[in-house]
Design a protein around this motif. Structure first.
Motif, PDB file in Angstrom:
ATOM      1  N   GLN A 103       0.820  -1.223   0.000  1.00 29.33           N
ATOM      2  CA  GLN A 103       0.000   0.000   0.000  1.00 29.33           C
ATOM      3  C   GLN A 103       0.849   1.268   0.000  1.00 29.33           C
ATOM      4  N   ALA A 104       1.976   1.179  -0.703  1.00 33.35           N
ATOM      5  CA  ALA A 104       2.846   2.348  -0.831  1.00 33.35           C
ATOM      6  C   ALA A 104       2.296   3.290  -1.887  1.00 33.35           C
ATOM      7  N   GLU A 105       2.778   4.527  -1.844  1.00 34.92           N
ATOM      8  CA  GLU A 105       2.592   5.431  -2.967  1.00 34.92           C
ATOM      9  C   GLU A 105       3.842   5.229  -3.822  1.00 34.92           C
ATOM     10  N   THR A 106       3.689   5.277  -5.152  1.00 37.00           N
ATOM     11  CA  THR A 106       4.893   5.108  -5.973  1.00 37.00           C
ATOM     12  C   THR A 106       5.129   6.370  -6.803  1.00 37.00           C
ATOM     13  N   TYR A 107       6.391   6.634  -7.064  1.00 38.20           N
ATOM     14  CA  TYR A 107       6.768   7.776  -7.902  1.00 38.20           C
ATOM     15  C   TYR A 107       7.685   7.248  -8.991  1.00 38.20           C
ATOM     16  N   SER A 108       7.347   7.540 -10.250  1.00 36.69           N
ATOM     17  CA  SER A 108       8.107   6.983 -11.377  1.00 36.69           C
ATOM     18  C   SER A 108       9.324   7.832 -11.717  1.00 36.69           C
ATOM     19  N   MET A 109      10.429   7.155 -11.932  1.00 36.68           N
ATOM     20  CA  MET A 109      11.631   7.842 -12.429  1.00 36.68           C
ATOM     21  C   MET A 109      11.815   7.404 -13.886  1.00 36.68           C
ATOM     22  N   PRO A 110      11.473   8.268 -14.853  1.00 37.48           N
ATOM     23  CA  PRO A 110      11.569   7.832 -16.258  1.00 37.48           C
ATOM     24  C   PRO A 110      13.011   7.517 -16.651  1.00 37.48           C
ATOM     25  N   LEU A 111      13.178   6.400 -17.343  1.00 35.80           N
ATOM     26  CA  LEU A 111      14.491   6.047 -17.900  1.00 35.80           C
ATOM     27  C   LEU A 111      14.431   6.380 -19.387  1.00 35.80           C
ATOM     28  N   LEU A 112      15.142   7.429 -19.774  1.00 36.57           N
ATOM     29  CA  LEU A 112      15.018   7.925 -21.142  1.00 36.57           C
ATOM     30  C   LEU A 112      16.292   7.655 -21.935  1.00 36.57           C
ATOM     31  N   ALA A 113      16.086   7.438 -23.250  1.00 36.59           N
ATOM     32  CA  ALA A 113      17.238   7.146 -24.120  1.00 36.59           C
ATOM     33  C   ALA A 113      18.288   8.250 -23.999  1.00 36.59           C
ATOM     34  N   GLU A 114      17.830   9.525 -23.927  1.00 40.22           N
ATOM     35  CA  GLU A 114      18.808  10.631 -23.912  1.00 40.22           C
ATOM     36  C   GLU A 114      19.643  10.671 -22.627  1.00 40.22           C
ATOM     37  N   ASN A 115      19.194   9.967 -21.574  1.00 37.21           N
ATOM     38  CA  ASN A 115      20.005   9.881 -20.340  1.00 37.21           C
ATOM     39  C   ASN A 115      20.655   8.510 -20.192  1.00 37.21           C
ATOM     40  N   GLY A 116      20.767   7.775 -21.292  1.00 39.42           N
ATOM     41  CA  GLY A 116      21.367   6.436 -21.219  1.00 39.42           C
ATOM     42  C   GLY A 116      20.533   5.491 -20.380  1.00 39.42           C
ATOM     43  N   PHE A 117      19.239   5.758 -20.269  1.00 38.04           N
ATOM     44  CA  PHE A 117      18.307   4.954 -19.461  1.00 38.04           C
ATOM     45  C   PHE A 117      18.726   4.901 -17.986  1.00 38.04           C
ATOM     46  N   LEU A 118      19.316   6.003 -17.510  1.00 38.99           N
ATOM     47  CA  LEU A 118      19.604   6.153 -16.075  1.00 38.99           C
ATOM     48  C   LEU A 118      18.613   7.177 -15.531  1.00 38.99           C
ATOM     49  N   PRO A 119      18.171   7.060 -14.278  1.00 38.27           N
ATOM     50  CA  PRO A 119      17.249   8.070 -13.754  1.00 38.27           C
ATOM     51  C   PRO A 119      17.979   9.406 -13.556  1.00 38.27           C
ATOM     52  N   ASP A 120      17.232  10.483 -13.713  1.00 41.23           N
ATOM     53  CA  ASP A 120      17.801  11.823 -13.538  1.00 41.23           C
ATOM     54  C   ASP A 120      17.416  12.300 -12.138  1.00 41.23           C
ATOM     55  N   PHE A 121      18.372  12.266 -11.220  1.00 46.75           N
ATOM     56  CA  PHE A 121      18.041  12.630  -9.830  1.00 46.75           C
ATOM     57  C   PHE A 121      17.639  14.096  -9.702  1.00 46.75           C
ATOM     58  N   LYS A 122      18.171  14.923 -10.610  1.00 49.18           N
ATOM     59  CA  LYS A 122      17.823  16.352 -10.525  1.00 49.18           C
ATOM     60  C   LYS A 122      16.340  16.569 -10.815  1.00 49.18           C
ATOM     61  N   ALA A 123      15.729  15.620 -11.534  1.00 48.63           N
ATOM     62  CA  ALA A 123      14.308  15.762 -11.884  1.00 48.63           C
ATOM     63  C   ALA A 123      13.380  15.304 -10.742  1.00 48.63           C
ATOM     64  N   ILE A 124      13.950  14.759  -9.672  1.00 45.59           N
ATOM     65  CA  ILE A 124      13.095  14.302  -8.560  1.00 45.59           C
ATOM     66  C   ILE A 124      12.843  15.494  -7.631  1.00 45.59           C
ATOM     67  N   PRO A 125      11.593  15.917  -7.479  1.00 47.99           N
ATOM     68  CA  PRO A 125      11.322  17.086  -6.618  1.00 47.99           C
ATOM     69  C   PRO A 125      11.809  16.837  -5.190  1.00 47.99           C
ATOM     70  N   SER A 126      12.252  17.909  -4.511  1.00 47.23           N
ATOM     71  CA  SER A 126      12.889  17.693  -3.195  1.00 47.23           C
ATOM     72  C   SER A 126      11.908  17.128  -2.169  1.00 47.23           C
ATOM     73  N   ASP A 127      10.595  17.493  -2.264  1.00 45.39           N
ATOM     74  CA  ASP A 127       9.643  16.925  -1.283  1.00 45.39           C
ATOM     75  C   ASP A 127       9.485  15.414  -1.512  1.00 45.39           C
ATOM     76  N   ILE A 128       9.613  14.987  -2.767  1.00 46.97           N
ATOM     77  CA  ILE A 128       9.520  13.547  -3.077  1.00 46.97           C
ATOM     78  C   ILE A 128      10.760  12.833  -2.535  1.00 46.97           C
ATOM     79  N   ALA A 129      11.924  13.420  -2.790  1.00 47.35           N
ATOM     80  CA  ALA A 129      13.178  12.816  -2.297  1.00 47.35           C
ATOM     81  C   ALA A 129      13.130  12.716  -0.773  1.00 47.35           C
ATOM     82  N   LYS A 130      12.578  13.723  -0.125  1.00 44.63           N
ATOM     83  CA  LYS A 130      12.508  13.739   1.343  1.00 44.63           C
ATOM     84  C   LYS A 130      11.615  12.615   1.865  1.00 44.63           C
ATOM     85  N   ARG A 131      10.506  12.376   1.138  1.00 47.07           N
ATOM     86  CA  ARG A 131       9.535  11.377   1.612  1.00 47.07           C
ATOM     87  C   ARG A 131       9.917   9.940   1.240  1.00 47.07           C
ATOM     88  N   ALA A 132      10.750   9.783   0.218  1.00 42.50           N
ATOM     89  CA  ALA A 132      10.972   8.429  -0.342  1.00 42.50           C
ATOM     90  C   ALA A 132      11.633   7.508   0.673  1.00 42.50           C
TER      91      ALA A 132
END
Ligand code: PLP
Length: 392
Positions: free
Chosen positions: A139-168
């Motif tokens: 029963q978690a809430e989930t937040y998606s980190m898109p893996l995009l070709a232009e980032n080599g399919f690595l997540p972009d940590f800068k795109a994670i909002p700080s309130d989300i990072a704080k709660r994760a």
């Protein structure tokens, strides 16, 4: 009586591949010669000395009772030795290693032992579906980190909002990656450990493809980064590394508190592996690893067969350096990967996986796996080429 499912499980859908198998069986019954490039189950057997170890152990009279929960001490020691030999990582076998009945159960159970309702879990998109299912059941809430070709399919940590990072509470990562075939450099794991330490997030690194590598590439482990054990657990598995998917042997290694929680939880759910399987797994982990190099060369040749057809058909893709998959964007004239895969299967008998199965960012992609012998693979690629060029 109407049977009502618990809310926790009511969103669980049948596993995609279970449904696909039904369609494929029907086609086979009607005479279609189906070539399956969809699933990631190795077609080659493990090396003979591993099978022999299973046979020898099964002949012993004391090998047929319940095994030790979470794996025998010698299996855990073998995983620790493998980690040392392969990555120079020191693990305490009793506190930092847990044997799993395939890594899938540990991946699912991690959320059950760490997550309270509405805790937040960061999940890559696309990804192996069990990260989200485990989180949803908890029963978690989930937040998606898109893996995009232009980032080599690595997540972009800068795109994670700080309130989300704080709660994760947990971040899932998986390199070499299923389904994209992407790899992560050691420097990426250094960034992950810094980010997770700053925000106090547990990193769950799922690494079942760590030894399925091509072109002399050697994948790192997140646990090589200093400080990683404070925040990370890594899942490993014999399924793909040693062609032992049906044997169901994996491990969770790393943070001792997480290992302890998984171990206690698991002790109430299952009653360990068949002891001879543990003996053979030890033999695989401690024995000569040269056959893995030869096996990876076979996968590499298969990869090259796929890649040469895909380039002629104008798919966009990166040539994977690891994993069992080629991840390719459909040429411009095709939009819907489900429709593409369904028609390809029904009209040519070739089964590949629609990318959308792995998440929204998989839209417009297909995944082709390397676990089919070269001659059948060539036949499949020829059929796909004919079908896309309207020749059948
Ligand atoms: C990314 C990933 N994690 C975990 C697993 C599960 O592997 P196991 O056979 O160890 O349960 C798979 C299997 O395909 C996978 O692709």
């Amino acid at each position: 009586m109407e049977i009502k499912p618990a809310h926790r499980v009511s969103t669980i859908k049948p596993y995609f591949f279970a449904d696909l198998a039904k369609t494929i069986n029907k086609l086979k019954q009607s005479g279609v010669d189906v070539i399956r490039l969809d699933i990631g189950s190795p077609d080659l057997p493990p090396e003979n000395f591993i099978i022999q170890a299973l046979i020898n152990a099964a002949r012993q009279p004391d090998m047929h009772g319940y095994g030790q929960s979470g794996g025998s001490s010698s299996l855990k020691a073998a995983f620790a030795r493998y980690y040392y030999n392969r990555f120079e990582i020191e693990l305490d076998p009793e506190r930092e290693v847990l044997g799993l009945i395939g890594s899938k159960e540990g991946v699912f159970n991690l959320s059950q032992v760490l997550i309270n309702p509405s805790d937040l879990v960061l999940i890559p998109d696309p990804c192996y579906p069990v990260y989200a299912v485990g989180a949803n059941v908890a029963q978690a809430e989930t937040y998606s980190m898109p893996l995009l070709a232009e980032n080599g399919f690595l997540p972009d940590f800068k795109a994670i909002p700080s309130d989300i990072a704080k709660r994760a509470k947990i971040m899932w990562l998986n390199y070499p990656n299923n389904p994209t075939g992407a790899i992560a450099p050691y420097s990426f794991f250094e960034k992950v450990v810094a980010f997770a330490t700053k925000h106090q997030i547990v990193i769950a690194h799922d690494a079942p493809y760590v030894d399925v590598c091509f072109d002399n590439y050697k994948a790192p482990s997140i646990l090589q980064v200093p400080g990683a054990k404070d925040i990370a657990v890594e899942f490993n598995s014999l399924s793909k590394i040693y062609n032992m998917a049906g044997w169901r042997v994996g491990a969770a290694v790393g943070n001792p508190d997480i290992i302890r929680l998984l171990k206690v939880y698991k002790s109430q759910l299952d009653s360990s592996h068949f002891k001879p399987i543990m003996c053979a797994a030890e033999t695989a982990l401690l024995g000569d690893q040269k056959w893995i190099v030869r096996r990876n060369e076979i996968y590499q040749q298969r990869r090259d067969i796929i890649v040469s057809t895909l380039s002629q058909l104008e798919f966009s893709f990166e040539i994977p350096k690891a994993s069992l998959y080629v991840w390719a964007r459909l040429p411009g004239s095709y939009q819907d990967s489900i429709l593409f895969c369904d028609k390809l299967l029904r009209e040519s008998g070739v089964s590949v996986t629609p990318g959308i199965v792995y998440g929204k960012s998989g839209k417009g992609y297909i995944r082709i796996s390397l676990v089919t012998p070269g001659d059948r693979l060539k036949e499949a690629m020829q059929r796909m080429d004919d079908w896309m060029k309207g020749r059948n």
